[in-house]
Design a protein around this motif. Structure first.
Motif, PDB file in Angstrom:
ATOM      1  N   ALA A  21     -36.515  34.994  84.129  1.00 47.61           N
ATOM      2  CA  ALA A  21     -35.984  36.540  83.708  1.00 47.61           C
ATOM      3  C   ALA A  21     -34.646  36.872  84.434  1.00 47.61           C
ATOM      4  O   ALA A  21     -33.908  37.291  83.752  1.00 47.61           O
ATOM      5  CB  ALA A  21     -37.042  37.484  83.603  1.00 47.61           C
ATOM      6  N   PHE A  22     -34.828  36.854  85.810  1.00 49.36           N
ATOM      7  CA  PHE A  22     -33.676  37.201  86.563  1.00 49.36           C
ATOM      8  C   PHE A  22     -32.504  36.560  86.219  1.00 49.36           C
ATOM      9  O   PHE A  22     -31.379  36.989  86.196  1.00 49.36           O
ATOM     10  CB  PHE A  22     -34.303  37.198  87.855  1.00 49.36           C
ATOM     11  CG  PHE A  22     -33.356  37.617  88.841  1.00 49.36           C
ATOM     12  CD1 PHE A  22     -32.945  38.903  89.144  1.00 49.36           C
ATOM     13  CD2 PHE A  22     -32.269  36.716  89.696  1.00 49.36           C
ATOM     14  CE1 PHE A  22     -32.080  39.534  89.871  1.00 49.36           C
ATOM     15  CE2 PHE A  22     -31.717  37.367  90.615  1.00 49.36           C
ATOM     16  CZ  PHE A  22     -31.324  38.433  90.875  1.00 49.36           C
ATOM     17  N   GLY A  23     -32.666  35.198  86.260  1.00 49.55           N
ATOM     18  CA  GLY A  23     -31.323  34.214  85.964  1.00 49.55           C
ATOM     19  C   GLY A  23     -31.070  34.351  84.810  1.00 49.55           C
ATOM     20  O   GLY A  23     -29.833  34.332  84.393  1.00 49.55           O
ATOM     21  N   SER A  78     -31.260  44.060  93.240  1.00 47.72           N
ATOM     22  CA  SER A  78     -32.779  44.362  93.131  1.00 47.72           C
ATOM     23  C   SER A  78     -33.656  43.274  93.315  1.00 47.72           C
ATOM     24  O   SER A  78     -34.761  43.742  93.789  1.00 47.72           O
ATOM     25  CB  SER A  78     -32.743  44.834  91.754  1.00 47.72           C
ATOM     26  OG  SER A  78     -31.884  45.832  91.184  1.00 47.72           O
ATOM     27  N   TRP A  79     -33.286  41.836  93.526  1.00 48.27           N
ATOM     28  CA  TRP A  79     -34.287  40.856  93.343  1.00 48.27           C
ATOM     29  C   TRP A  79     -35.124  40.710  94.808  1.00 48.27           C
ATOM     30  O   TRP A  79     -36.434  40.947  94.864  1.00 48.27           O
ATOM     31  CB  TRP A  79     -33.764  39.630  93.420  1.00 48.27           C
ATOM     32  CG  TRP A  79     -34.459  38.501  93.488  1.00 48.27           C
ATOM     33  CD1 TRP A  79     -34.657  37.657  94.510  1.00 48.27           C
ATOM     34  CD2 TRP A  79     -35.482  38.002  92.481  1.00 48.27           C
ATOM     35  NE1 TRP A  79     -35.797  36.690  94.507  1.00 48.27           N
ATOM     36  CE2 TRP A  79     -36.234  36.836  93.053  1.00 48.27           C
ATOM     37  CE3 TRP A  79     -36.132  38.489  91.352  1.00 48.27           C
ATOM     38  CZ2 TRP A  79     -37.243  36.162  92.380  1.00 48.27           C
ATOM     39  CZ3 TRP A  79     -37.097  37.839  90.494  1.00 48.27           C
ATOM     40  CH2 TRP A  79     -37.727  36.691  91.267  1.00 48.27           C
ATOM     41  N   TYR A  94     -37.983  45.040  83.533  1.00 48.57           N
ATOM     42  CA  TYR A  94     -37.063  45.624  84.366  1.00 48.57           C
ATOM     43  C   TYR A  94     -35.634  45.046  84.131  1.00 48.57           C
ATOM     44  O   TYR A  94     -34.636  46.007  83.904  1.00 48.57           O
ATOM     45  CB  TYR A  94     -37.023  45.363  86.015  1.00 48.57           C
ATOM     46  CG  TYR A  94     -36.216  46.111  87.017  1.00 48.57           C
ATOM     47  CD1 TYR A  94     -36.468  47.407  87.482  1.00 48.57           C
ATOM     48  CD2 TYR A  94     -35.071  45.511  87.152  1.00 48.57           C
ATOM     49  CE1 TYR A  94     -35.299  47.844  88.289  1.00 48.57           C
ATOM     50  CE2 TYR A  94     -34.055  46.022  88.028  1.00 48.57           C
ATOM     51  CZ  TYR A  94     -34.465  47.177  88.689  1.00 48.57           C
ATOM     52  OH  TYR A  94     -33.496  47.748  89.582  1.00 48.57           O
ATOM     53  N   CYS A  95     -35.429  43.785  83.850  1.00 48.88           N
ATOM     54  CA  CYS A  95     -34.196  43.260  83.512  1.00 48.88           C
ATOM     55  C   CYS A  95     -33.794  43.766  81.978  1.00 48.88           C
ATOM     56  O   CYS A  95     -32.782  43.921  81.711  1.00 48.88           O
ATOM     57  CB  CYS A  95     -34.240  41.690  83.618  1.00 48.88           C
ATOM     58  SG  CYS A  95     -34.472  41.020  85.237  1.00 48.88           S
ATOM     59  N   ALA A  96     -35.007  43.585  81.154  1.00 51.99           N
ATOM     60  CA  ALA A  96     -34.658  44.041  79.805  1.00 51.99           C
ATOM     61  C   ALA A  96     -34.205  45.234  79.720  1.00 51.99           C
ATOM     62  O   ALA A  96     -33.236  45.833  78.866  1.00 51.99           O
ATOM     63  CB  ALA A  96     -35.876  43.600  78.972  1.00 51.99           C
ATOM     64  N   LEU A  97     -34.658  46.589  80.281  1.00 51.57           N
ATOM     65  CA  LEU A  97     -34.352  47.736  80.325  1.00 51.57           C
ATOM     66  C   LEU A  97     -32.901  47.775  80.834  1.00 51.57           C
ATOM     67  O   LEU A  97     -32.215  48.872  80.570  1.00 51.57           O
ATOM     68  CB  LEU A  97     -35.428  48.483  80.977  1.00 51.57           C
ATOM     69  CG  LEU A  97     -36.683  48.592  80.347  1.00 51.57           C
ATOM     70  CD1 LEU A  97     -37.683  49.277  81.344  1.00 51.57           C
ATOM     71  CD2 LEU A  97     -36.549  49.711  79.150  1.00 51.57           C
TER      72      LEU A  97
END
Length: 466
Positions: A21-23, A78-79, A94-97
């Motif tokens: 998700a982060f990548g 953030s990570w 978190y990433c989607a928002l």
């Protein structure tokens, strides 16, 4: 689309695909930056019923760069922050928002219709409300989120009422049409414009509508605050510029809002700087600093010409880099539970970690407006634009406020370098991704300070574009 992909990934993996998700979010932001660069020489408009609702020109695309860069830097920082504190359990959300907030901000700077602008602001705001309360196991983020939600809803109500009054006076909500409409109800139009300004002032955190900002910034996660204090603020001030330039530059209303904005600018920079002086909490000090800088940036809106547009672009880039960098350094000094470190805990930090200390010196010098930093040229262009527009008194007040701000910015430098470390000094964990963000922000701040010409010319190209 990218936000939906993230949510589907989160649902399919039941929250286990955190790195993916982060990548994927970083890839999405990089693709958006590439598409923005490819669209630089094109002007695209989305129309409905013959009226342009969204306009992608160089002015909006320049700020798309700023918003996407701010979101990317904040996400990278953030990570490790979330990982170290055990808050990665909902990183997909978190990433989607964060992507949703960035998308809303991009629509904010591109909207040429008040209804579209309202929807964009609410998209941005709703994502930030939820992100503010992300760490639900701590009381401060939840409290900050509730305050943000309640006052943000009030601001949206003012904006909706403003739209209603403007529509009643002109029969349209399209900014390009409002600017060419001769209304028979100037009082109604003025009231509507006043309500629009109040709604935007709440969102930007202009004094006296700033009360929510210090508490929200202090309570939210620090890498998120690096985004919240830059990208939405720059986007909303850009929207304020477009609203005034496209819809309300007519002689019968311009003197009214110009006077109101000049008063708000003075109050914002003065109260922000004076409130920052006694702060021992660096995160809260930077919150008041961001309020003060909003007052400076509004001066570019008052110019309402090519010089003001150029200053707005330069200030947006410089302010984003310096503020993101300062907040990211601050997150490194925080306690393990996310509680902010006080000034005493920064004592001798420059001796323990010289690279981090000197990076903070660059950010503090830039926010002050000291020469050979991007902040100096940002203030120079803004003050120059306001001076050419006839706001000599406002420039004098702004210069005096910059002098006042030097006391609390340079106090941080003195504490880090002029005193040896004490038992209270916070140890710094070696975080590679965070160090990368700090290094990039400091380096670009210095490069723009020594070689501002390219960004300056880009701002002029944006201003001169049709």
């Amino acid at each position: 689309m990218w936000t939906l992909l993230l949510l589907l990934l989160s649902a399919a993996s039941k929250g286990r695909a955190r790195e993916s998700a982060f990548g994927l979010t970083i890839v999405g932001l990089l693709i958006a930056l590439a598409v923005t660069a490819a669209s630089w020489n094109a002007t695209t408009e989305a129309a409905f019923d013959g009226s342009v609702m969204i306009r992608l020109d160089r002015f909006s695309l320049a700020f798309h760069f700023v918003l996407l860069t701010g979101a990317l830097l904040s996400l990278i920082a953030s990570w490790e922050y979330l990982q170290a504190r055990g808050w990665l359990r909902r990183v997909s959300e978190y990433c989607a928002l964060l992507l949703l907030a960035c998308s809303g901000a991009m629509f904010v700077v591109s909207a040429t219709d008040l209804v579209i602008l309202l929807l964009a602001i609410d998209t941005l705001s709703l994502a930030l409300y939820v992100l503010t309360g992300y760490a639900t196991d701590r009381p401060y983020p939840v409290e900050a989120a509730i305050k943000y939600l309640l006052l943000g809803a009030m601001a949206s109500a003012f904006f909706v009422y403003g739209i209603a009054f403007v529509y009643g006076a002109t029969g349209t909500t399209n900014l390009l049409t409002i600017g060419t409409t001769i209304t028979s109800q100037p009082l109604l139009l003025s009231v509507g414009l006043g309500l629009l300004v109040v709604g935007l002032a709440f969102k930007i955190a202009l004094v006296p509508f700033h009360q929510w900002a210090p508490d929200v910034y202090d309570g939210a996660l620090t890498p998120l605050v690096a985004f919240m204090s830059t990208a939405p603020k720059v986007a909303l001030i850009t929207a304020l510029f477009r609203v005034m330039e496209a819809g309300f530059s007519m002689p019968q209303v311009k003197p009214i809002w110009a006077l109101a904005l000049s008063v708000l600018s003075v109050l914002t920079m003065t109260v922000g700087n004076l409130a920052a002086l006694p702060q021992r909490n660096i995160k809260r000090m930077l919150a008041y600093s961001s309020i003060a800088h909003a007052g400076y940036i509004v001066m570019a809106v008052l110019a309402l010409d090519e010089a003001g547009m150029t200053a707005l672009v330069f200030y947006g880039v410089a302010y984003t880099l310096m503020t993101v960098g300062a907040f990211v350094v601050t997150q490194l000094v925080e306690k393990e539970n996310g509680a902010p470190a006080l000034l005493e805990e920064w004592t001798g930090l420059g001796h323990i970690n010289p690279a981090l200390g000197w990076a903070m010196v660059v950010f503090m010098a830039g926010l002050t407006g000291i020469p050979f930093t991007a902040g100096f040229w940002a203030k120079f262009l803004t003050f120059k634009a306001a001076l050419e527009a006839g706001y000599l008194w406002l420039v004098i007040v702004a210069v005096l406020n910059s002098v006042v701000s030097a006391f609390y910015y340079l106090r941080v430098v003195m504490v880090m370098f002029a005193q040896p470390p004490t038992p209270q000094t916070r140890p710094i964990a070696p975080w590679r991704l965070v160090g990368l963000v700090v290094g990039v922000c400091a380096l670009v701040t210095l490069i723009l300070g020594f070689m501002p010409t390219n960004l300056w010319r880009m701002g002029e190209l944006v201003a001169l574009a049709p």
